[in-house]
Design a protein around this motif. Structure first.
Motif, mmCIF file in Angstrom:
data_model
loop_
_atom_site.group_PDB
_atom_site.id
_atom_site.type_symbol
_atom_site.label_atom_id
_atom_site.label_comp_id
_atom_site.label_asym_id
_atom_site.label_seq_id
_atom_site.Cartn_x
_atom_site.Cartn_y
_atom_site.Cartn_z
ATOM 1 N N LEU A 102 0.806 -1.214 0.000
ATOM 2 C CA LEU A 102 0.000 0.000 0.000
ATOM 3 C C LEU A 102 0.845 1.274 0.000
ATOM 4 O O LEU A 102 0.411 2.309 -0.537
ATOM 5 N N THR A 103 2.018 1.251 0.597
ATOM 6 C CA THR A 103 2.803 2.489 0.700
ATOM 7 C C THR A 103 4.177 2.399 0.057
ATOM 8 O O THR A 103 4.826 3.421 -0.149
ATOM 9 N N GLY A 104 4.644 1.206 -0.250
ATOM 10 C CA GLY A 104 5.978 1.062 -0.826
ATOM 11 C C GLY A 104 5.960 1.101 -2.334
ATOM 12 O O GLY A 104 4.908 1.187 -2.980
ATOM 13 N N ASP A 105 7.142 1.041 -2.939
ATOM 14 C CA ASP A 105 7.267 1.000 -4.392
ATOM 15 C C ASP A 105 6.975 -0.419 -4.862
ATOM 16 O O ASP A 105 7.875 -1.178 -5.232
ATOM 17 N N ALA A 106 5.688 -0.749 -4.878
ATOM 18 C CA ALA A 106 5.285 -2.122 -5.148
ATOM 19 C C ALA A 106 4.662 -2.312 -6.525
ATOM 20 O O ALA A 106 4.289 -3.417 -6.892
ATOM 21 N N VAL A 107 4.538 -1.229 -7.276
ATOM 22 C CA VAL A 107 3.889 -1.334 -8.589
ATOM 23 C C VAL A 107 4.962 -1.304 -9.670
ATOM 24 O O VAL A 107 5.782 -0.387 -9.723
ATOM 25 N N THR A 108 4.959 -2.298 -10.537
ATOM 26 C CA THR A 108 5.941 -2.388 -11.618
ATOM 27 C C THR A 108 5.297 -1.926 -12.916
ATOM 28 O O THR A 108 4.222 -2.409 -13.307
ATOM 29 N N VAL A 109 5.948 -0.974 -13.577
ATOM 30 C CA VAL A 109 5.449 -0.495 -14.876
ATOM 31 C C VAL A 109 6.591 -0.595 -15.867
ATOM 32 O O VAL A 109 7.771 -0.577 -15.488
ATOM 33 N N PRO A 110 6.294 -0.712 -17.187
ATOM 34 C CA PRO A 110 7.361 -0.797 -18.181
ATOM 35 C C PRO A 110 8.204 0.477 -18.179
ATOM 36 O O PRO A 110 7.710 1.580 -17.915
ATOM 37 N N GLY A 111 9.456 0.351 -18.468
ATOM 38 C CA GLY A 111 10.349 1.493 -18.553
ATOM 39 C C GLY A 111 9.877 2.466 -19.626
ATOM 40 O O GLY A 111 9.521 2.054 -20.725
ATOM 41 N N GLY A 112 9.852 3.765 -19.319
ATOM 42 C CA GLY A 112 9.383 4.774 -20.274
ATOM 43 C C GLY A 112 7.903 5.003 -20.195
ATOM 44 O O GLY A 112 7.384 5.925 -20.827
ATOM 45 N N ALA A 113 7.171 4.162 -19.455
ATOM 46 C CA ALA A 113 5.734 4.385 -19.325
ATOM 47 C C ALA A 113 5.442 5.585 -18.451
ATOM 48 O O ALA A 113 4.333 6.103 -18.459
ATOM 49 N N LEU A 114 6.443 5.992 -17.666
ATOM 50 C CA LEU A 114 6.300 7.183 -16.829
ATOM 51 C C LEU A 114 7.362 8.192 -17.239
ATOM 52 O O LEU A 114 8.349 8.399 -16.552
ATOM 53 N N PRO A 115 7.195 8.829 -18.385
ATOM 54 C CA PRO A 115 8.237 9.756 -18.852
ATOM 55 C C PRO A 115 8.411 10.962 -17.949
ATOM 56 O O PRO A 115 9.400 11.669 -18.047
ATOM 57 N N ASP A 116 7.467 11.185 -17.042
ATOM 58 C CA ASP A 116 7.601 12.307 -16.131
ATOM 59 C C ASP A 116 8.468 11.969 -14.937
ATOM 60 O O ASP A 116 8.770 12.834 -14.126
ATOM 61 N N GLY A 117 8.822 10.705 -14.785
ATOM 62 C CA GLY A 117 9.593 10.304 -13.622
ATOM 63 C C GLY A 117 10.968 10.924 -13.625
ATOM 64 O O GLY A 117 11.516 11.274 -14.679
ATOM 65 N N PRO A 118 11.582 11.096 -12.504
ATOM 66 C CA PRO A 118 12.917 11.704 -12.434
ATOM 67 C C PRO A 118 13.932 10.856 -13.183
ATOM 68 O O PRO A 118 13.969 9.649 -13.070
#
Length: 450
Positions: A102-118
């Motif tokens: 619920l609070t950790g980095d537990a969701v995996t998404v493909p690389g580049g799917a979050l282009p806004d990420g740091p």
């Protein structure tokens, strides 16, 4: 798997699941509404240009990405719910796992799917990324705001302007038809040029609205940028206004042209009557000038005067302009006839005034003689009241004045002096009878000789 921090207790887990579940439902409703948004369908099928093309090239990728991220979010939340459903009272192991989900980095998404990420400068691209549910929700909110900003703005412009532009173009066509019936065409009349310019402006505006609606959108705030969370709810429609200044300006200009054409239309209906009115004024002026000429001959015969003004001739140039006006009316050149007819009416009125002034100036000596005759008769009646009518001096002065006033040609200066002398002969008797005739106004001995 990175640690999520403190372990949640059972109540905190249940509250987090309830909150995240409500957010999941809200996101799903928002995405379904966005998917059915009429602006989205129009953008997908339009040939875009300019600012809209640039922004849609980015925002258009947002909806499929949003659904993909939503699926990851829903799967992660379902996993957390499955762990919570194992036991009514989860133990320490379950609470630790739930806290991480619920609070950790537990969701995996493909690389580049979050282009806004740091991104670290020069860092290699990641094949996959792991984020928390809250971070994923923030990214979805940001992308949603970006897409909705473009979709809603384009839809607002397309809803506000194209139909109104088409209606105004239809009205423009009607006005152009009216202009053609009045002989008003481009390159030959200013109103025709105005209509041609309006047609070009409205056609350009319609093309711009259809291809680049965002060029006519004025947001109430800076458009949403990817990677930032807008203030307030990201699922509310963005605020702003459609810039209708060019459309409104064209509408006002068309109204002005239409009013001028309607004036020309009234001119077409009234031209014959107005030209007849100009002719009537000139006939009255000619008649007045004729009367002035006859009066001048009478004055020269009856009054000894050398300063009688000459009578002007008829306004031949004005009649030539009337012929031109008749030709313009016959040819239907109402645009050229309008100022000419206004000038003719003004000139004809001035011509009549000039003729009347000439008659007044010519007959002035006769008016002066008539005034002197009236004074002489009044003084004679006064002499009778004062009982001096039989006085020889009074009789002599009366006869002298009468002879001068009724002889031809009449010397007005001598006649005026004789009337004054006759009046003066009454003053001694008038002074003696003043006590008896108290309240009577003394006679003014000043006579204007004209």
């Amino acid at each position: 798997m990175a640690s999520a921090g403190p372990v949640l207790n059972r109540e905190e887990v249940d509250r987090a699941l309830a909150r995240l579940g409500a957010e999941r439902d809200a996101v799903e409703s928002a995405l379904l509404a966005l998917q059915d948004h009429p602006g989205l369908r129009l953008l997908d099928g339009a040939e875009l240009s300019g600012r809209t093309q640039e922004r849609w090239a980015v925002a258009g990728k947002g909806l499929p990405l949003l659904w993909a991220l939503f699926d990851r979010y829903a799967e992660a939340l379902a996993s957390a719910r499955a762990v919570r459903a194992r036991k009514a009272k989860p133990g320490a192991a379950e609470l630790a796992e739930l806290s991480e989900l619920l609070t950790g980095d537990a969701v995996t998404v493909p690389g580049g799917a979050l282009p806004d990420g740091p991104q670290l400068l020069g860092a290699p691209a990641k094949l996959v990324e792991r984020v928390s549910l809250d971070a994923l929700m923030a990214r979805m909110n940001s992308w949603y705001a970006t897409v909705l900003e473009v979709v809603s703005a384009a839809d607002a412009v397309w809803s506000a302007l194209p139909a109104r532009i088409d209606l105004l173009l239809a009205e423009l066509h009607r006005v152009q038809t009216l202009a053609a019936s009045l002989g008003v065409h481009a390159a030959t009349h200013p109103l025709g040029d105005d209509l041609a310019g309006l047609a070009a402006d409205l056609t350009d505006l319609r093309t711009e609205v259809r291809g680049d609606p965002l060029a006519l959108w004025r947001p109430a705030r800076v458009p949403a940028q990817r990677g930032t969370v807008p203030e307030g709810s990201a699922f509310a429609s963005p605020s702003g206004v459609v810039d209708t200044e060019r459309f409104d300006r064209a509408g006002r200009a068309l109204d002005g042209v239409r009013l001028e054409l309607e004036n020309l239309l009234r001119l077409r209906d009234d031209a014959e009557e107005r030209l007849q009115g100009v002719g009537d004024l000139l006939q009255r002026a000619d008649a007045t000038l004729g009367e002035a000429r006859r009066a001048r001959g009478e004055v020269l015969a009856k009054i000894a005067a050398s300063d009688v003004p000459a009578v002007p001739g008829p306004a031949s140039a004005l009649r030539e302009r009337i012929v031109v006006a008749l030709e313009l009316r016959q040819a239907g050149q109402w645009g050229r006839l309008a100022p000419l007819l206004d000038a003719l009416e003004d000139a004809a009125a001035k011509e009549l005034a000039r003729a009347r002034q000439s008659l007044t100036e010519v007959t002035q000596p006769l008016a002066v003689r008539a005034e002197l005759r009236g004074r002489l008769d009044a003084y004679k009646a006064m002499a009778a009241r004062l009982r001096v009518a039989e006085d020889p001096e009074v009789i002599e002065r009366y006869e002298k004045a009468r002879w001068l006033l009724w002889s031809a040609p009449c010397d007005l200066r001598a006649a005026a002096a004789a009337v004054a002398r006759f009046q003066q002969s009454l003053r001694p008797a008038h002074a003696e009878s003043a006590p008896e005739e108290a309240g009577q106004t003394p006679v003014d001995g000043q006579v204007q000789g004209g």
